[in-house]
Write an enzyme that holds these catalytic residues in place. Structure first.
Site, PDB file in Angstrom:
ATOM      1  N   LYS A  50      40.031  -4.486 -34.738  1.00 49.56           N
ATOM      2  CA  LYS A  50      39.872  -3.361 -34.256  1.00 49.56           C
ATOM      3  C   LYS A  50      41.044  -2.634 -33.838  1.00 49.56           C
ATOM      4  O   LYS A  50      41.226  -1.275 -34.253  1.00 49.56           O
ATOM      5  CB  LYS A  50      39.236  -3.092 -32.814  1.00 49.56           C
ATOM      6  N   GLU A 203      27.132 -10.248 -52.010  1.00 49.65           N
ATOM      7  CA  GLU A 203      26.164 -10.697 -50.935  1.00 49.65           C
ATOM      8  C   GLU A 203      25.099 -11.473 -51.750  1.00 49.65           C
ATOM      9  O   GLU A 203      24.452 -10.914 -52.580  1.00 49.65           O
ATOM     10  CB  GLU A 203      25.801  -9.368 -50.153  1.00 49.65           C
ATOM     11  N   VAL A 237      29.518 -16.293 -55.525  1.00 47.45           N
ATOM     12  CA  VAL A 237      30.515 -16.719 -56.275  1.00 47.45           C
ATOM     13  C   VAL A 237      30.280 -18.257 -56.501  1.00 47.45           C
ATOM     14  O   VAL A 237      30.241 -19.125 -55.426  1.00 47.45           O
ATOM     15  CB  VAL A 237      31.963 -16.408 -55.647  1.00 47.45           C
ATOM     16  N   HIS A 441      26.042  18.164 -23.662  1.00 45.77           N
ATOM     17  CA  HIS A 441      26.348  18.886 -24.920  1.00 45.77           C
ATOM     18  C   HIS A 441      27.760  19.447 -24.756  1.00 45.77           C
ATOM     19  O   HIS A 441      28.032  19.827 -23.809  1.00 45.77           O
ATOM     20  CB  HIS A 441      25.495  19.923 -24.907  1.00 45.77           C
TER      21      HIS A 441
END
Ligand code: NAI
Length: 468
Positions: A50, A203, A237, A441
């Site tokens: 992070k 993936e 892979v 808002h």
């Protein structure tokens, strides 16, 4: 032998939180840690990534000055070493923070590798090989996990990396092949793409972030395309070979060959169950090697508890922390359980991903009748003000009871917005109840309010034709 009411093996977000909770409850507690307090999360995972994400997000904003109405004259230079130093300092500060919390609570920290000798004794071997034993009336195992690897792709720490080595790189690689498009793979793809690396994601399953709702994966895949991050689904892979000394040639299962300067293996994590004395005490393990516990976090051996990644459930820092608190309270006579029905999960790609509860496909497969409310970020004023209009919030409720079942988000700041949805699911809100809540808002949280209203065809900022 030093004696404790509770002795904890491992000082990650499971173990250190458990220790503090035990001290709050007034008992004598110690933690045994072979590396540094904070575990993977603080030293090699959540926090350092992070810190880097914060650097690259600032960079991305700075390089899109044209859109925001400013211009940086002259070349902008990335000082990767300074980003890494900042990241290390963030980690160091937090490590110090935990050790001072320990001091303030009188928690004893033993540095060394701990191993159960019997159900009340941990043997600690320090870095010089010195041994000592401590007694715990109750013991909590919180030894965590480490990066897994795959056959044919041996992590060497130089060209083929786990997330640990990727966080210690000295230079930005010109190209990076990332194996596994889960949470870690996507976060590193986001970081190194922003730093200028040519990133390819591979993936095994048919979609990016396959553990997320399918619609979210679809949006993320479009975002990958926009950023020219190459993505190959249904691939793995099979082998790698060194190419002219500086790069790696990877042979994919679909006959494709990809060359990259660095390869990152992020295919999940393995349990740290070796050499901790499980066999000596007869602690049962599950089929994947994880420590088995009941819903009170107790193992089959009375008085020995286990929490966090090592028990194999949701391998998330925040889950480990909750399990730690529950284990301590039960060890001291309580009867607590962990509610796993509302666990948030967050991925810090740009745009961010966050989710809680059931995915659409899961509830449909269960045969539930559902209603789905959606609201795209591009229909929200605040998203336009921020200049970040990609993404969507999706809310799923049971169409008979109106109860909220799941919430899935991709877009700016959704890793913060998700907690309102956690509360809604944990508290059993209905779409109607939730829709009455007033949201400030202008905020990104209004997208959630609108998605909730859309459950009943009442989103204000969607054209009528999209309403149901
Ligand atoms: P993961 O389980 O999230 O993703 C691993 C991915 O690798 C999966 O999509 C899997 O299908 C794929 N894979 C497995 N074998 C493969 C192969 N041979 N070839 C290609 N792909 C393959 O695990 P990840 O990303 O390593 O993270 C580990 C743990 O840490 C997870 O439990 C994750 O939830 C947690 N984590 C959470 C974060 C967050 O909440 N922000 C951030 C980072 C990690």
């Amino acid at each position: 032998m030093e004696k404790y009411d509770i002795a904890i093996l491992g000082a990650g977000p499971g173990g250190y939180v458990a220790a503090i909770r035990a001290a709050q409850l007034g008992v004598k507690v110690c933690v045994v840690e072979r590396e540094e307090v904070g575990g993977t999360c603080l030293n090699w995972g959540c926090i350092p990534t992070k810190a880097l994400v914060a650097s690259v997000r600032s960079l991305e904003k700075a390089t899109s000055g044209k859109e925001y109405g400013f211009e940086i004259e002259g070349a902008m230079r990335i000082h990767f070493d300074r980003m890494m130093t900042r990241k290390n300092e963030v980690v160091k500060r937090q490590v110090k923070g935990i050790t001072s919390l320990f001091s303030s609570y009188g928690i004893r920290l033993h540095y060394g590798a701990g191993r159960l000798h019997d159900k009340n004794t941990i043997e600690i071997t320090d870095s010089e090989g010195g041994k000592k034993q401590i007694y715990g009336d109750k013991i909590i195992l919180a030894t965590g996990s480490r990066p897994s690897d795959i056959p044919g792709v041996p992590v060497d720490g130089q060209s083929i990396l786990s997330s640990n080595e990727a966080l210690a790189l000295k230079d930005i690689p010109a190209s990076m092949l990332i194996i596994g498009a889960g949470a870690i793979g996507c976060e590193f793809a986001s970081i190194f793409h922003a730093l200028g690396s040519d990133v390819t994601l591979v993936e095994l399953l048919p979609r990016v972030v396959p553990m997320e709702d399918e619609e979210i994966s679809g949006i993320l895949e479009r975002e990958l395309k926009k950023r020219k991050i190459k993505f190959y689904a249904n691939s793995s892979v099979e082998s790698v070979e060194r190419e002219n000394g500086t790069s790696i040639k990877a042979h994919l299962s679909n006959d494709r060959i990809i060359s990259a300067e660095k390869v990152l293996v992020s295919v999940g994590r393995a349990f740290n169950v070796e050499d901790i004395g499980l066999e000596a005490v007869g602690i049962e393990q599950g089929a994947r090697g994880e420590i088995s516990v009941n819903n009170r976090m107790e193992t089959n051996i009375k008085g020995v508890y286990a929490i966090g990644d090592v028990i194999g459930g949701m391998m998330l820092a925040h889950v480990a922390s909750r399990e730690g608190i529950v284990a301590v309270e039960n060890a001291l006579g309580g009867d607590e359980t962990v509610d796993y029905s509302a666990v948030p999960s967050c991925i810090f790609f740009n745009p961010e991903i966050a989710s809680v509860g059931y995915k659409e496909k899961e509830v449909v497969e269960e045969g539930k009748n559902i209603r789905v409310g959606r609201f795209p970020m591009r229909s929200l004023g605040m998203a336009h003000a921020l200049g970040e209009i990609s993404g969507l919030i999706k809310v799923i409720c049971d169409s008979e009871t109106d109860r909220i079942l799941g919430v899935h988000m991709i877009g700016p700041h959704v890793t913060e917005i998700i907690h309102e949805a956690v509360l809604a699911i944990q508290s059993g809100y209905t779409g109607t109840d939730w829709g009455k809540m007033i949201h400030a808002h202008p905020t990104m949280s209004e997208a959630l309010q609108e998605a909730v209203h859309d459950l009943h065809g009442a989103a204000i900022h969607l054209p009528q034709k999209q309403q149901r």
